[in-house]
Motif scaffolding. Structure first.
Motif, PDB file in Angstrom:
ATOM      1  N   HIS A  95      42.408  43.676  16.768  1.00  7.24           N
ATOM      2  CA  HIS A  95      43.138  43.835  15.497  1.00  7.24           C
ATOM      3  C   HIS A  95      44.349  45.094  15.763  1.00  7.24           C
ATOM      4  N   GLN A  96      44.011  46.003  16.612  1.00  6.23           N
ATOM      5  CA  GLN A  96      44.981  47.087  16.806  1.00  6.23           C
ATOM      6  C   GLN A  96      45.218  47.203  18.195  1.00  6.23           C
ATOM      7  N   THR A  97      46.299  47.868  18.497  1.00  9.12           N
ATOM      8  CA  THR A  97      46.745  48.051  20.048  1.00  9.12           C
ATOM      9  C   THR A  97      45.772  49.421  20.496  1.00  9.12           C
ATOM     10  N   THR A  98      45.524  50.279  19.634  1.00 14.43           N
ATOM     11  CA  THR A  98      44.941  51.248  20.165  1.00 14.43           C
ATOM     12  C   THR A  98      43.499  51.102  20.785  1.00 14.43           C
ATOM     13  N   ILE A 103      39.677  49.738  25.267  1.00 13.64           N
ATOM     14  CA  ILE A 103      38.783  48.604  25.703  1.00 13.64           C
ATOM     15  C   ILE A 103      39.066  48.243  27.184  1.00 13.64           C
ATOM     16  N   SER A 104      40.383  48.073  27.440  1.00 14.40           N
ATOM     17  CA  SER A 104      40.759  47.833  28.626  1.00 14.40           C
ATOM     18  C   SER A 104      40.491  48.635  29.916  1.00 14.40           C
ATOM     19  N   VAL A 105      40.910  50.014  29.377  1.00 14.78           N
ATOM     20  CA  VAL A 105      40.428  50.961  30.327  1.00 14.78           C
ATOM     21  C   VAL A 105      38.994  50.981  30.770  1.00 14.78           C
ATOM     22  N   PHE A 106      37.982  50.938  29.820  1.00 11.18           N
ATOM     23  CA  PHE A 106      36.673  50.943  30.182  1.00 11.18           C
ATOM     24  C   PHE A 106      36.289  49.643  30.857  1.00 11.18           C
ATOM     25  N   VAL A 107      36.771  48.385  30.524  1.00  9.90           N
ATOM     26  CA  VAL A 107      36.457  47.012  31.084  1.00  9.90           C
ATOM     27  C   VAL A 107      36.929  47.013  32.418  1.00  9.90           C
ATOM     28  N   ILE A 108      38.245  47.380  32.484  1.00  3.44           N
ATOM     29  CA  ILE A 108      38.862  47.324  33.840  1.00  3.44           C
ATOM     30  C   ILE A 108      38.336  48.276  34.606  1.00  3.44           C
ATOM     31  N   GLY A 109      37.845  49.488  34.200  1.00  2.00           N
ATOM     32  CA  GLY A 109      37.524  50.504  35.107  1.00  2.00           C
ATOM     33  C   GLY A 109      36.107  50.263  35.581  1.00  2.00           C
ATOM     34  N   ILE A 110      35.298  49.728  34.755  1.00  2.00           N
ATOM     35  CA  ILE A 110      33.845  49.424  35.232  1.00  2.00           C
ATOM     36  C   ILE A 110      33.945  48.222  36.411  1.00  2.00           C
ATOM     37  N   LEU A 111      34.951  47.175  36.018  1.00  2.09           N
ATOM     38  CA  LEU A 111      35.085  46.033  37.138  1.00  2.09           C
ATOM     39  C   LEU A 111      35.613  46.813  38.592  1.00  2.09           C
ATOM     40  N   LEU A 112      36.519  47.604  38.631  1.00  2.00           N
ATOM     41  CA  LEU A 112      36.937  48.090  39.822  1.00  2.00           C
ATOM     42  C   LEU A 112      35.944  49.105  40.222  1.00  2.00           C
ATOM     43  N   VAL A 113      35.552  49.902  39.393  1.00  3.21           N
ATOM     44  CA  VAL A 113      34.531  51.054  40.239  1.00  3.21           C
ATOM     45  C   VAL A 113      33.450  50.183  40.710  1.00  3.21           C
ATOM     46  N   ALA A 330      33.853  40.652  24.278  1.00  7.30           N
ATOM     47  CA  ALA A 330      33.131  39.701  25.414  1.00  7.30           C
ATOM     48  C   ALA A 330      34.362  38.772  25.633  1.00  7.30           C
ATOM     49  N   SER A 331      35.103  38.333  25.148  1.00 11.50           N
ATOM     50  CA  SER A 331      36.340  37.427  25.642  1.00 11.50           C
ATOM     51  C   SER A 331      37.359  38.135  26.586  1.00 11.50           C
ATOM     52  N   PHE A 332      37.620  39.348  26.281  1.00  9.93           N
ATOM     53  CA  PHE A 332      38.340  40.274  27.084  1.00  9.93           C
ATOM     54  C   PHE A 332      37.576  40.511  28.542  1.00  9.93           C
ATOM     55  N   SER A 333      36.187  40.846  28.587  1.00  6.30           N
ATOM     56  CA  SER A 333      35.500  41.237  29.592  1.00  6.30           C
ATOM     57  C   SER A 333      35.314  40.018  30.667  1.00  6.30           C
ATOM     58  N   ALA A 334      34.948  38.826  29.909  1.00  8.25           N
ATOM     59  CA  ALA A 334      34.568  37.584  30.432  1.00  8.25           C
ATOM     60  C   ALA A 334      35.858  36.874  31.279  1.00  8.25           C
ATOM     61  N   SER A 335      37.042  37.211  30.733  1.00  6.88           N
ATOM     62  CA  SER A 335      38.335  36.604  31.096  1.00  6.88           C
ATOM     63  C   SER A 335      38.817  37.466  32.306  1.00  6.88           C
ATOM     64  N   PHE A 336      38.772  38.897  31.799  1.00  8.91           N
ATOM     65  CA  PHE A 336      39.262  39.715  32.980  1.00  8.91           C
ATOM     66  C   PHE A 336      38.371  39.695  34.268  1.00  8.91           C
ATOM     67  N   THR A 439      30.868  48.583  27.988  1.00 11.88           N
ATOM     68  CA  THR A 439      31.985  48.965  27.090  1.00 11.88           C
ATOM     69  C   THR A 439      31.644  49.183  25.600  1.00 11.88           C
ATOM     70  N   SER A 440      31.151  48.087  25.255  1.00 12.51           N
ATOM     71  CA  SER A 440      30.745  48.035  23.732  1.00 12.51           C
ATOM     72  C   SER A 440      29.799  49.004  23.259  1.00 12.51           C
ATOM     73  N   GLN A 441      28.858  49.361  24.062  1.00 12.09           N
ATOM     74  CA  GLN A 441      27.776  50.452  23.999  1.00 12.09           C
ATOM     75  C   GLN A 441      28.354  51.807  24.118  1.00 12.09           C
ATOM     76  N   ILE A 442      29.258  51.934  25.169  1.00 11.84           N
ATOM     77  CA  ILE A 442      30.202  53.335  25.025  1.00 11.84           C
ATOM     78  C   ILE A 442      30.851  53.815  23.720  1.00 11.84           C
ATOM     79  N   LEU A 443      31.713  52.572  23.312  1.00  9.74           N
ATOM     80  CA  LEU A 443      32.416  52.562  22.002  1.00  9.74           C
ATOM     81  C   LEU A 443      31.723  52.552  20.914  1.00  9.74           C
ATOM     82  N   GLY A 444      30.478  52.240  20.893  1.00 10.77           N
ATOM     83  CA  GLY A 444      29.598  52.492  19.715  1.00 10.77           C
ATOM     84  C   GLY A 444      29.834  51.147  18.854  1.00 10.77           C
TER      85      GLY A 444
END
Length: 452
Positions: A95-98, A103-113, A330-336, A439-444
């Protein structure tokens, strides 16, 4: 056609038919797939025990491939449309680019770490077992495998340094990338989909009428593609039966025993990474035991199908309905997770191969600076690894030349590759679900529908 080969084909078709007619409506897909795997293993063992003539088995397997390889090709058919619409839909649903940025920072960050951790685990396990490439013999199958690798990959990925590799990830012709024309086409499609999704979000803000039409169109297209994927997934038990029968019937026990230490070391590394995922969940206050209970069917499907991409629909559904993750995340993390930072294929495996090859090139695999360089290269090169069979090979063919190492070892492990790939795929999928839940837990944003 040899009468024995014809008999083997008839028995195989009867097993397929028996599998089809014995299913009950209340059985989950993962249970059906598991049964298909067991039946395939038993049939493969039977063929191996009955026939001493490998030519009969090879001729029989050629017919089994109509089901096994046909299923793999169907998976390859849906991977690009699935990833394209999954990323596009995930971005639009934010719904919004912010929100997209966070979300992208946390998801991709966790995947790469976690991929970096997996690389370090692979290095440590390989050094602990003292594994090296010395003494491994290149036979007929290995020679053919190396020739295929050189034809498919070498010249496309091995001549890329890290800056060139990262540049190759950017889409230049998204329509060509949708055909899978390049080894890095998948991540290019992901990036194109994300940009298109952001453009759709901006249009929804400026022009609500057309924005609403586009959102509904994306939702309809996603429903169609998911329907197509689910249709293909219905063939999974039969494809798995054929693939497992082929793998077991053609397996060389002597080769497996010879490479058994690498097999054990690989699964030990995979087990350590599952524990790491559990610790990450514990750190963000998610009960890892409840998590693993709920994702087990998805992991079973990933293990037997050996496809991170094919697991995307089950992955999203489980995260959203069982683990309380918003559908967009869920769609973002599964696809990435099917294209970036695969802990098993792109983290653990290439790191283990690099350590094994290093002594043959006069390199000390215990050198801290060399280890740091290897972890860095493995992590960066994990971006864009395909979520269907071959991703681990692709990752290894980037890492080994980047470290100045020969790629021959990739072919020498062909005998046990399918056995390891099942565990690697399950770890890849678990990593993507861990990233989504964390990611969803961290962002509440996570609904507490489980008993954490």
């Amino acid at each position: 056609m040899n009468i024995l080969v014809l008999l083997n084909i008839i028995v195989f078709l009867l097993l397929i038919a028996g599998l089809f007619f014995s299913y009950r409506q209340d059985w989950s897909l993962s249970k059906k797939v598991l049964i298909g795997m067991i039946v395939g293993i038993i049939y493969g063992l039977g063929l191996k025990a009955i026939y001493s003539d490998s030519a009969i088995i090879e001729q029989s397997v050629a017919w089994f491939n109509l089901i096994g390889n046909g299923y793999v090709q169907l998976l390859q058919m849906v991977i690009m449309p699935l990833i394209f619409i999954s990323i596009l839909s995930a971005v639009v649903k934010l719904h919004q680019t912010t929100s997209l940025g966070k979300i992208s920072v946390f998801v991709i960050g966790i995947l790469l770490v976690t991929t970096a951790i997996a690389a370090f685990v692979g290095i440590s396990i390989t050094n602990l077992f003292g594994l090296t490439a010395e003494g491994l013999v290149q036979g007929t199958k290995e020679t053919a495998r190396l020739a295929a690798i050189q034809s498919d990959y070498i010249g496309q990925v091995t001549n890329l340094d890290i800056p060139k590799l990262l540049l190759s990830l950017l889409p230049q012709n998204p329509f060509a990338d949708l055909t899978g024309i390049r080894p890095t086409s998948i991540i290019s499609v992901v990036i194109f989909s994300a940009f298109l999704g952001v453009a759709a979000l901006k249009l929804m803000d400026k022009d609500p009428i057309n924005g609403k039409r586009i959102r509904h169109g994306i939702e309809a297209l996603q429903a169609l593609i998911i329907g197509l994927v689910r249709l293909v997934m219905q063939f999974t038990p039969y494809g798995v039966l054929a693939l497992m029968a082929k793998m077991v019937a053609t397996a060389n026990l002597a080769d497996i025993v010879k490479l058994g230490e690498f097999l054990v070391a690989s699964y030990l590394g995979l087990a350590v990474m599952f524990i790491v995922h559990g610790l990450i969940l514990l750190f963000v206050r998610v009960n890892p035991i409840e998590f693993f209970k709920k994702v087990f069917p998805v992991l079973t499907f990933a293990f037997t199908s050996r496809s991170s991409a094919a697991s995307i629909p089950l992955n999203i559904e489980t995260q959203h309905k069982q683990l309380g993750v918003p559908e967009g995340i869920a769609s973002f993390s599964a696809s990435f997770g099917a294209t970036i930072g695969q802990n098993g294929c792109a983290g653990l495996y290439p790191a283990m191969l690099a350590v094994m090859v290093a002594p043959t090139a006069g390199i000390n695999p215990l050198d801290p600076l060399w280890i740091a360089q290897l972890v860095t290269i493995v992590t960066l090169s994990s971006i864009g690894v395909a979520g269907v069979g071959g991703g681990a090979t692709f990752a290894a063919l980037i890492v080994l030349p980047a470290m100045g190492l020969p790629v021959t070892l990739v072919a020498l492990l062909i005998s046990i590759e399918p056995l390891i790939d099942m565990g690697r795929t399950a770890l890849n999928v678990n990593g993507s679900m861990t990233a989504g839940v964390a990611t969803s837990q961290i962002l509440g944003l996570r609904n507490s529908i489980d008993n954490d």
